[in-house]
Design a protein around this motif. Structure first.
Motif, PDB file in Angstrom:
ATOM      1  N   ILE A  79      19.645 -26.149  -7.886  1.00  0.00           N
ATOM      2  CA  ILE A  79      19.658 -25.353  -6.658  1.00  0.00           C
ATOM      3  C   ILE A  79      19.040 -23.975  -6.911  1.00  0.00           C
ATOM      4  O   ILE A  79      18.222 -23.495  -6.140  1.00  0.00           O
ATOM      5  CB  ILE A  79      21.097 -25.231  -6.099  1.00  0.00           C
ATOM      6  CG1 ILE A  79      21.565 -26.617  -5.646  1.00  0.00           C
ATOM      7  CG2 ILE A  79      21.160 -24.237  -4.946  1.00  0.00           C
ATOM      8  CD1 ILE A  79      23.021 -26.691  -5.258  1.00  0.00           C
ATOM      9  N   VAL A  80      19.425 -23.368  -8.024  1.00  0.00           N
ATOM     10  CA  VAL A  80      18.893 -22.049  -8.395  1.00  0.00           C
ATOM     11  C   VAL A  80      17.375 -22.128  -8.560  1.00  0.00           C
ATOM     12  O   VAL A  80      16.634 -21.271  -8.080  1.00  0.00           O
ATOM     13  CB  VAL A  80      19.561 -21.529  -9.696  1.00  0.00           C
ATOM     14  CG1 VAL A  80      18.863 -20.270 -10.188  1.00  0.00           C
ATOM     15  CG2 VAL A  80      21.039 -21.265  -9.460  1.00  0.00           C
ATOM     16  N   LEU A  81      16.938 -23.193  -9.215  1.00  0.00           N
ATOM     17  CA  LEU A  81      15.508 -23.385  -9.463  1.00  0.00           C
ATOM     18  C   LEU A  81      14.738 -23.530  -8.143  1.00  0.00           C
ATOM     19  O   LEU A  81      13.663 -22.949  -7.967  1.00  0.00           O
ATOM     20  CB  LEU A  81      15.309 -24.630 -10.340  1.00  0.00           C
ATOM     21  CG  LEU A  81      14.128 -24.567 -11.310  1.00  0.00           C
ATOM     22  CD1 LEU A  81      14.401 -23.511 -12.372  1.00  0.00           C
ATOM     23  CD2 LEU A  81      13.902 -25.931 -11.962  1.00  0.00           C
ATOM     24  N   ARG A  82      15.316 -24.342  -7.237  1.00  0.00           N
ATOM     25  CA  ARG A  82      14.695 -24.560  -5.925  1.00  0.00           C
ATOM     26  C   ARG A  82      14.579 -23.251  -5.141  1.00  0.00           C
ATOM     27  O   ARG A  82      13.565 -22.974  -4.494  1.00  0.00           O
ATOM     28  CB  ARG A  82      15.527 -25.569  -5.104  1.00  0.00           C
ATOM     29  CG  ARG A  82      15.213 -27.012  -5.438  1.00  0.00           C
ATOM     30  CD  ARG A  82      13.902 -27.477  -4.792  1.00  0.00           C
ATOM     31  NE  ARG A  82      13.917 -27.362  -3.337  1.00  0.00           N
ATOM     32  CZ  ARG A  82      14.438 -28.274  -2.530  1.00  0.00           C
ATOM     33  NH1 ARG A  82      14.998 -29.351  -3.019  1.00  0.00           N
ATOM     34  NH2 ARG A  82      14.405 -28.088  -1.222  1.00  0.00           N
ATOM     35  N   ARG A  83      15.657 -22.468  -5.214  1.00  0.00           N
ATOM     36  CA  ARG A  83      15.714 -21.182  -4.524  1.00  0.00           C
ATOM     37  C   ARG A  83      14.624 -20.247  -5.047  1.00  0.00           C
ATOM     38  O   ARG A  83      13.920 -19.592  -4.291  1.00  0.00           O
ATOM     39  CB  ARG A  83      17.098 -20.564  -4.773  1.00  0.00           C
ATOM     40  CG  ARG A  83      17.731 -19.961  -3.554  1.00  0.00           C
ATOM     41  CD  ARG A  83      19.154 -19.570  -3.867  1.00  0.00           C
ATOM     42  NE  ARG A  83      19.368 -18.126  -3.723  1.00  0.00           N
ATOM     43  CZ  ARG A  83      19.502 -17.523  -2.558  1.00  0.00           C
ATOM     44  NH1 ARG A  83      19.446 -18.203  -1.445  1.00  0.00           N
ATOM     45  NH2 ARG A  83      19.696 -16.220  -2.505  1.00  0.00           N
ATOM     46  N   LYS A  84      14.490 -20.225  -6.355  1.00  0.00           N
ATOM     47  CA  LYS A  84      13.469 -19.406  -6.999  1.00  0.00           C
ATOM     48  C   LYS A  84      12.082 -19.800  -6.515  1.00  0.00           C
ATOM     49  O   LYS A  84      11.242 -18.958  -6.219  1.00  0.00           O
ATOM     50  CB  LYS A  84      13.533 -19.607  -8.518  1.00  0.00           C
ATOM     51  CG  LYS A  84      14.108 -18.428  -9.267  1.00  0.00           C
ATOM     52  CD  LYS A  84      13.917 -18.629 -10.762  1.00  0.00           C
ATOM     53  CE  LYS A  84      14.517 -17.484 -11.538  1.00  0.00           C
ATOM     54  NZ  LYS A  84      14.859 -17.839 -12.917  1.00  0.00           N
ATOM     55  N   GLU A  85      11.872 -21.113  -6.462  1.00  0.00           N
ATOM     56  CA  GLU A  85      10.581 -21.659  -6.067  1.00  0.00           C
ATOM     57  C   GLU A  85      10.255 -21.303  -4.619  1.00  0.00           C
ATOM     58  O   GLU A  85       9.132 -20.913  -4.299  1.00  0.00           O
ATOM     59  CB  GLU A  85      10.622 -23.181  -6.210  1.00  0.00           C
ATOM     60  CG  GLU A  85       9.487 -23.746  -7.030  1.00  0.00           C
ATOM     61  CD  GLU A  85       9.685 -25.230  -7.243  1.00  0.00           C
ATOM     62  OE1 GLU A  85       9.889 -25.622  -8.406  1.00  0.00           O
ATOM     63  OE2 GLU A  85       9.670 -25.984  -6.235  1.00  0.00           O
ATOM     64  N   THR A  86      11.260 -21.468  -3.752  1.00  0.00           N
ATOM     65  CA  THR A  86      11.078 -21.152  -2.332  1.00  0.00           C
ATOM     66  C   THR A  86      10.677 -19.690  -2.154  1.00  0.00           C
ATOM     67  O   THR A  86       9.747 -19.369  -1.423  1.00  0.00           O
ATOM     68  CB  THR A  86      12.392 -21.424  -1.561  1.00  0.00           C
ATOM     69  OG1 THR A  86      12.801 -22.756  -1.842  1.00  0.00           O
ATOM     70  CG2 THR A  86      12.200 -21.247  -0.067  1.00  0.00           C
ATOM     71  N   LEU A  87      11.386 -18.806  -2.863  1.00  0.00           N
ATOM     72  CA  LEU A  87      11.095 -17.371  -2.761  1.00  0.00           C
ATOM     73  C   LEU A  87       9.679 -17.073  -3.249  1.00  0.00           C
ATOM     74  O   LEU A  87       8.918 -16.362  -2.594  1.00  0.00           O
ATOM     75  CB  LEU A  87      12.124 -16.568  -3.575  1.00  0.00           C
ATOM     76  CG  LEU A  87      11.985 -15.044  -3.504  1.00  0.00           C
ATOM     77  CD1 LEU A  87      12.254 -14.545  -2.090  1.00  0.00           C
ATOM     78  CD2 LEU A  87      12.939 -14.363  -4.493  1.00  0.00           C
ATOM     79  N   ALA A  88       9.315 -17.669  -4.374  1.00  0.00           N
ATOM     80  CA  ALA A  88       7.983 -17.446  -4.943  1.00  0.00           C
ATOM     81  C   ALA A  88       6.900 -17.916  -3.973  1.00  0.00           C
ATOM     82  O   ALA A  88       5.922 -17.207  -3.732  1.00  0.00           O
ATOM     83  CB  ALA A  88       7.851 -18.167  -6.275  1.00  0.00           C
ATOM     84  N   ASN A  89       7.095 -19.084  -3.368  1.00  0.00           N
ATOM     85  CA  ASN A  89       6.097 -19.607  -2.429  1.00  0.00           C
ATOM     86  C   ASN A  89       5.961 -18.739  -1.199  1.00  0.00           C
ATOM     87  O   ASN A  89       4.849 -18.436  -0.758  1.00  0.00           O
ATOM     88  CB  ASN A  89       6.464 -21.038  -2.003  1.00  0.00           C
ATOM     89  CG  ASN A  89       6.254 -22.030  -3.129  1.00  0.00           C
ATOM     90  OD1 ASN A  89       5.503 -21.763  -4.069  1.00  0.00           O
ATOM     91  ND2 ASN A  89       6.940 -23.164  -3.057  1.00  0.00           N
ATOM     92  N   MET A  90       7.105 -18.320  -0.648  1.00  0.00           N
ATOM     93  CA  MET A  90       7.065 -17.477   0.551  1.00  0.00           C
ATOM     94  C   MET A  90       6.399 -16.141   0.249  1.00  0.00           C
ATOM     95  O   MET A  90       5.590 -15.635   1.031  1.00  0.00           O
ATOM     96  CB  MET A  90       8.487 -17.223   1.076  1.00  0.00           C
ATOM     97  CG  MET A  90       9.128 -18.445   1.717  1.00  0.00           C
ATOM     98  SD  MET A  90      10.788 -18.068   2.305  1.00  0.00           S
ATOM     99  CE  MET A  90      10.438 -17.577   3.979  1.00  0.00           C
ATOM    100  N   CYS A  91       6.725 -15.580  -0.907  1.00  0.00           N
ATOM    101  CA  CYS A  91       6.182 -14.266  -1.268  1.00  0.00           C
ATOM    102  C   CYS A  91       4.672 -14.353  -1.524  1.00  0.00           C
ATOM    103  O   CYS A  91       3.906 -13.549  -1.000  1.00  0.00           O
ATOM    104  CB  CYS A  91       6.913 -13.732  -2.501  1.00  0.00           C
ATOM    105  SG  CYS A  91       6.768 -11.948  -2.719  1.00  0.00           S
TER     106      CYS A  91
END
Ligand code: WA2
Length: 281
Positions: free
Chosen positions: A5-17
Motif C-alpha cells: 500500500i505504501v509503495l502504491r501510494r508513493k507511486e501515485t504521488l510520483a505520477n501525479m507530481c
C-alpha cells in the motif's frame, strides 16, 4: 501487504507530481517559443522596415489576439535600447520622458502610474518600454534597466542571445511573485557563435514577458481537478541554501513528499515542484 500500500501510494504521488511538472514545463516552453517569435517579429517589422510597420496600436492588437499562444504569461512588452546621447531626441519624438522604476516599497498604487513616476536620472543607456500588450500598459515609458531584476535579465539576454529568466520578484502592479523572460533584439543577423561583445554591440531592444506565477500555476492545476488530493509547491532552487517559494502555501508536513524537476529553459535558473498528499493515509 502494508508495504504494498505504501509503495502504491508513493507511486501515485510520483505520477501525479511528474504529470503536473511536465504540464507546467511544457506550457512554459510553448510560451517561451512564442515570445522568441515576437522578438523576431519586432526585428523584422520594426527595425527591418523603413518606416516601421509596427506601432503601439499594431503591437497591442497583435499581442492581445495571440495571447492564447503564450499560456502562463500575464503580458508582453518591447523596450528600446536608448543611449544617453540619444535621450533628448527620443523623448521629443515620443512626447514623454523616460521614467525610473519605483522599486522597494511600492506603497502607493498611484506611484505605479507612469505619469506619476519620476524621470530617470542620467544613465549611460536606458531601456524604456515603447510597445506593450494592454495587460501591462503600466510599464510603457519605464526604463527597464532601472529595476534590479529586469536590468540583470537585459544584460544577460543581450550577451547570450538566449531567452533568460529573472529570479522571482514582486512585479509592478501585482501582489504576487513573478518572473520575467527576456529576449534581446539585434540589428543584424548574428552567427550562433557570435561573441558576447558582438551581441552587445548589435543590440537594439528587448522583448520581455512577465509571468504571474501563483495565479497562472493555480489556473493550470485547477484544470486537473486534483486539488483535493495533493498539495503543490513550486520553488526557485537556484540557491540550494535559500530556495524561493513561487507557488503554494507554507508546507504542512504530511509525510510522503515527491520532488519533480522543472526545466524552464534557462540553465542559470533551477526550479522544482514539490508534491504531498493532503491527508495522511
Ligand atoms: N513586465 C511586467 N511587469 C513588470 C516587469 C516587466 N518587465 N518588471 C517588473 N514588473 C520589456 O525585458 C524587457 C518586462 C521587461 C521587458
Amino acid at each position: 501487504l502494508n508495504k504494498d500500500i505504501v509503495l502504491r501510494r508513493k507511486e501515485t504521488l510520483a505520477n501525479m507530481c511528474d504529470e503536473r511538472a511536465r504540464m507546467l514545463q511544457d506550457q512554459f516552453n510553448v510560451s517561451m517559443n512564442h515570445v522568441h517569435a515576437l522578438a523576431i517579429l519586432v526585428s523584422t517589422f520594426h527595425h527591418g522596415k523603413q518606416p516601421s510597420a509596427i506601432d503601439q496600436k499594431t503591437f497591442g492588437e497583435y499581442t492581445e489576439r495571440t495571447a492564447f499562444e503564450r499560456p502562463l504569461t500575464s503580458g508582453v512588452a518591447y523596450a528600446l535600447r536608448v543611449i544617453h546621447s540619444e535621450r533628448d531626441q527620443f523623448e521629443k519624438q515620443h512626447g514623454w520622458t523616460i521614467k525610473k522604476m519605483e522599486t522597494e516599497d511600492q506603497t502607493l498604487v498611484q506611484d505605479c502610474i507612469p505619469e506619476n513616476l519620476d524621470p530617470s536620472p542620467p544613465q549611460d543607456e536606458y531601456a524604456p518600454v515603447i510597445f506593450s500588450q494592454e495587460t501591462v500598459s503600466h510599464i510603457v515609458s519605464i526604463d527597464m534597466m532601472s529595476g534590479k531584476e529586469d536590468r540583470e535579465n537585459i544584460l544577460r539576454a543581450r550577451a547570450s542571445g538566449k531567452g533568460v529568466l529573472t529570479s522571482p520578484f514582486k512585479l509592478l502592479k501585482s501582489n504576487h511573485l513573478g518572473v520575467v523572460l527576456t529576449f534581446a533584439v539585434y540589428n543584424i543577423h548574428l552567427h550562433p557563435d557570435a561573441t558576447p561583445e558582438q551581441r552587445i554591440n548589435a543590440t537594439v531592444g528587448y522583448l520581455g514577458a512577465s509571468y504571474d506565477v501563483p495565479s497562472l500555476v493555480e489556473k493550470l492545476l485547477l484544470q486537473l481537478a486534483s486539488k483535493q488530493t495533493i498539495v503543490v509547491n513550486v520553488y526557485d532552487t537556484t540557491s540550494k541554501i535559500a530556495p524561493i517559494n513561487m507557488y503554494g502555501t507554507d508546507v504542512v508536513d504530511t509525510g510522503l513528499l515527491h520532488i519533480s524537476s522543472l526545466d524552464f529553459g534557462d540553465p542559470a535558473r533551477k526550479h522544482e515542484m514539490h508534491c504531498r498528499f493532503k491527508q495522511k493515509p
